[in-house]
Design a protein around this motif. Structure first.
Motif, mmCIF file in Angstrom:
data_model
loop_
_atom_site.group_PDB
_atom_site.id
_atom_site.type_symbol
_atom_site.label_atom_id
_atom_site.label_comp_id
_atom_site.label_asym_id
_atom_site.label_seq_id
_atom_site.Cartn_x
_atom_site.Cartn_y
_atom_site.Cartn_z
ATOM 1 N N SER A 30 0.867 -1.177 0.000
ATOM 2 C CA SER A 30 0.000 0.000 0.000
ATOM 3 C C SER A 30 0.900 1.222 0.000
ATOM 4 C CB SER A 30 -0.885 0.030 1.253
ATOM 5 O OG SER A 30 -1.737 -1.081 1.286
ATOM 6 N N ILE A 31 0.436 2.281 -0.669
ATOM 7 C CA ILE A 31 1.186 3.544 -0.672
ATOM 8 C C ILE A 31 0.282 4.644 -0.139
ATOM 9 C CG2 ILE A 31 2.684 2.784 -2.542
ATOM 10 C CD1 ILE A 31 1.073 4.754 -4.385
ATOM 11 N N GLY A 32 0.761 5.865 -0.218
ATOM 12 C CA GLY A 32 0.038 7.000 0.327
ATOM 13 C C GLY A 32 -1.317 7.248 -0.312
ATOM 14 N N LYS A 33 -2.262 7.704 0.514
ATOM 15 C CA LYS A 33 -3.609 8.013 0.034
ATOM 16 C C LYS A 33 -3.592 9.144 -0.984
ATOM 17 C CE LYS A 33 -4.452 10.998 3.999
ATOM 18 N NZ LYS A 33 -5.101 11.109 5.287
ATOM 19 N N GLY A 34 -2.516 9.930 -1.009
ATOM 20 C CA GLY A 34 -2.364 11.013 -1.980
ATOM 21 C C GLY A 34 -1.680 10.556 -3.256
ATOM 22 N N GLY A 35 -1.465 9.246 -3.419
ATOM 23 C CA GLY A 35 -0.804 8.718 -4.609
ATOM 24 C C GLY A 35 0.687 9.003 -4.597
ATOM 25 N N ARG A 36 1.270 9.011 -5.777
ATOM 26 C CA ARG A 36 2.703 9.309 -5.934
ATOM 27 C C ARG A 36 2.828 10.756 -6.384
ATOM 28 N NH1 ARG A 36 4.353 3.836 -9.287
ATOM 29 N NH2 ARG A 36 2.853 2.579 -8.180
ATOM 30 N N ARG A 37 3.763 11.487 -5.788
ATOM 31 C CA ARG A 37 3.932 12.902 -6.147
ATOM 32 C C ARG A 37 5.397 13.268 -6.232
ATOM 33 N NH1 ARG A 37 -0.193 17.101 -3.652
ATOM 34 N NH2 ARG A 37 1.244 18.337 -4.869
ATOM 35 N N GLU A 38 5.723 14.080 -7.222
ATOM 36 C CA GLU A 38 7.077 14.616 -7.334
ATOM 37 C C GLU A 38 7.274 15.810 -6.408
ATOM 38 O OE1 GLU A 38 8.585 15.123 -11.272
ATOM 39 O OE2 GLU A 38 7.611 13.297 -11.972
ATOM 40 N N LYS A 40 6.171 16.407 -3.149
ATOM 41 C CA LYS A 40 5.704 15.992 -1.824
ATOM 42 C C LYS A 40 5.735 17.159 -0.850
ATOM 43 C CE LYS A 40 5.221 13.145 1.810
ATOM 44 N NZ LYS A 40 3.850 13.147 2.210
ATOM 45 N N ARG A 41 4.644 17.284 -0.055
ATOM 46 C CA ARG A 41 4.537 18.309 0.983
ATOM 47 C C ARG A 41 4.025 17.663 2.269
ATOM 48 N NH1 ARG A 41 7.649 21.956 -0.232
ATOM 49 N NH2 ARG A 41 6.593 23.524 0.982
ATOM 50 N N GLU A 42 4.370 18.238 3.406
ATOM 51 C CA GLU A 42 3.898 17.732 4.698
ATOM 52 C C GLU A 42 2.371 17.677 4.706
ATOM 53 O OE1 GLU A 42 4.135 15.937 8.121
ATOM 54 O OE2 GLU A 42 5.991 16.755 7.322
ATOM 55 N N GLY A 43 1.830 16.505 5.082
ATOM 56 C CA GLY A 43 0.401 16.355 5.241
ATOM 57 C C GLY A 43 -0.379 16.012 3.989
ATOM 58 N N ASP A 44 0.295 15.881 2.819
ATOM 59 C CA ASP A 44 -0.454 15.602 1.585
ATOM 60 C C ASP A 44 -0.800 14.122 1.408
ATOM 61 O OD1 ASP A 44 1.966 14.477 0.737
ATOM 62 O OD2 ASP A 44 2.299 15.922 -0.873
ATOM 63 N N GLY A 45 -0.245 13.260 2.253
ATOM 64 C CA GLY A 45 -0.548 11.837 2.167
ATOM 65 C C GLY A 45 0.057 11.140 0.969
ATOM 66 N N ALA A 46 0.992 11.788 0.294
ATOM 67 C CA ALA A 46 1.579 11.238 -0.930
ATOM 68 C C ALA A 46 2.878 10.491 -0.646
ATOM 69 C CB ALA A 46 1.840 12.345 -1.937
ATOM 70 N N THR A 47 3.148 9.524 -1.516
ATOM 71 C CA THR A 47 4.426 8.823 -1.523
ATOM 72 C C THR A 47 5.316 9.555 -2.528
ATOM 73 O OG1 THR A 47 3.326 6.732 -0.998
ATOM 74 C CG2 THR A 47 5.547 6.597 -1.944
ATOM 75 N N PRO A 48 6.490 10.033 -2.096
ATOM 76 C CA PRO A 48 7.315 10.848 -2.998
ATOM 77 C C PRO A 48 8.008 10.031 -4.094
ATOM 78 C CG PRO A 48 8.431 10.549 -0.907
ATOM 79 C CD PRO A 48 7.070 9.919 -0.763
ATOM 80 N N VAL A 49 7.912 10.546 -5.313
ATOM 81 C CA VAL A 49 8.636 9.963 -6.444
ATOM 82 C C VAL A 49 10.118 10.254 -6.247
ATOM 83 C CG1 VAL A 49 9.007 10.202 -8.936
ATOM 84 C CG2 VAL A 49 6.679 10.167 -8.011
ATOM 85 N N GLY A 50 10.965 9.278 -6.548
ATOM 86 C CA GLY A 50 12.403 9.491 -6.456
ATOM 87 C C GLY A 50 13.139 8.225 -6.079
ATOM 88 N N ALA A 143 -4.622 2.560 2.372
ATOM 89 C CA ALA A 143 -3.604 3.572 2.080
ATOM 90 C C ALA A 143 -2.921 4.083 3.350
ATOM 91 C CB ALA A 143 -4.228 4.728 1.314
ATOM 92 N N THR A 144 -1.706 4.592 3.160
ATOM 93 C CA THR A 144 -0.905 5.155 4.250
ATOM 94 C C THR A 144 -0.934 6.677 4.165
ATOM 95 O OG1 THR A 144 1.157 5.283 2.995
ATOM 96 C CG2 THR A 144 0.646 3.147 4.037
ATOM 97 N N GLU A 145 -0.163 7.306 5.025
ATOM 98 C CA GLU A 145 0.012 8.766 4.985
ATOM 99 C C GLU A 145 1.170 9.158 4.069
ATOM 100 O OE1 GLU A 145 -2.079 11.036 6.390
ATOM 101 O OE2 GLU A 145 -3.281 9.265 6.854
ATOM 102 N N GLY A 146 1.681 8.216 3.289
ATOM 103 C CA GLY A 146 2.794 8.478 2.374
ATOM 104 C C GLY A 146 3.845 7.383 2.408
ATOM 105 N N CYS A 147 3.800 6.568 3.432
ATOM 106 C CA CYS A 147 4.748 5.462 3.562
ATOM 107 C C CYS A 147 4.385 4.328 2.602
ATOM 108 C CB CYS A 147 4.729 4.944 4.996
ATOM 109 S SG CYS A 147 5.303 6.155 6.217
ATOM 110 N N VAL A 148 5.244 3.313 2.568
ATOM 111 C CA VAL A 148 4.978 2.100 1.796
ATOM 112 C C VAL A 148 4.787 0.989 2.829
ATOM 113 C CG1 VAL A 148 5.825 0.519 0.035
ATOM 114 C CG2 VAL A 148 6.402 2.957 -0.106
ATOM 115 N N ALA A 149 3.627 0.314 2.750
ATOM 116 C CA ALA A 149 3.272 -0.672 3.767
ATOM 117 C C ALA A 149 3.092 -2.058 3.150
ATOM 118 C CB ALA A 149 2.000 -0.239 4.484
ATOM 119 N N PHE A 150 3.472 -3.074 3.927
ATOM 120 C CA PHE A 150 3.507 -4.463 3.463
ATOM 121 C C PHE A 150 2.825 -5.405 4.443
ATOM 122 C CE2 PHE A 150 7.286 -2.371 1.821
ATOM 123 C CZ PHE A 150 7.374 -2.828 0.519
#
Length: 171
Positions: A30-38, A40-50, A143-150
């Motif tokens: 599972s990844i962030g509820k905000g999807g993947r983002r280039e 990334k900002r605090e609180g957006d729930g995204a998993t950062p691309v990179g 979904a997570t807050e931006g982390c990757v969960a297993f």
């Protein structure tokens, strides 16, 4: 280097549409509820691309054996600062603490094993986002807050096989 241009190795954790590929296996995640983002900002729930280095591993010694010889125990009072205005933003701190922080020693099992990435670390940029962890999922697809969960068994398998140069690659 952008997340689409690097050469990967079997020791890289590569996020794909079907899960994370690592050492010839594919692990649902599972990844962030905000999807993947280039951006990334605090609180957006995204998993950062990179391309994110693996910089540490933490575990609950009262709930599991040490998953790797370099893993460090989580203790009661261990926190992770998520307060962008605090000087310890995106660092592990101890209670009592005067800023906003997330407890690492939790009643649930979510953080029994945490693999730390170098996202916005060690010198955090204001509001760029705090820690991106690899940790246990609440349930498949949640979904997570931006982390990757297993799945916890998969996470332990991965943790035992991470090498010095292992990276998390998010395209």
């Amino acid at each position: 280097m952008t997340a689409g241009s690097e050469t990967t190795t079997p020791d890289d954790l590569v996020l794909t549409p079907g899960g994370v590929r690592f050492q010839g296996r594919l692990f649902p995640c599972s990844i962030g509820k905000g999807g993947r983002r280039e951006d990334k900002r605090e609180g957006d729930g995204a998993t950062p691309v990179g391309v994110h280095g693996i910089v540490g591993m933490l575990y609950r010694p009262d709930r599991m054996a040490r998953p790797a010889d370099w893993a460090l125990p989580i203790r009661p009072g261990d926190l992770w600062c998520d307060d962008p205005a605090h000087e310890d933003y995106n660092l592990m701190v101890r209670a009592p603490f005067d800023g906003s922080a997330e407890r690492l020693w939790r009643a649930d099992r979510l953080y029994d094993l945490i693999i730390l990435t170098d996202w916005n670390w060690p010198r955090a940029e204001y509001r760029r986002g705090s820690a991106i962890f690899l940790h246990r999922w609440r349930r498949p697809g949640f979904a997570t807050e931006g982390c990757v969960a297993f799945d916890p068994g998969h996470l332990r398998w991965i943790a035992a096989r991470i090498r010095y140069r292992t990276r998390l690659i998010v395209r």
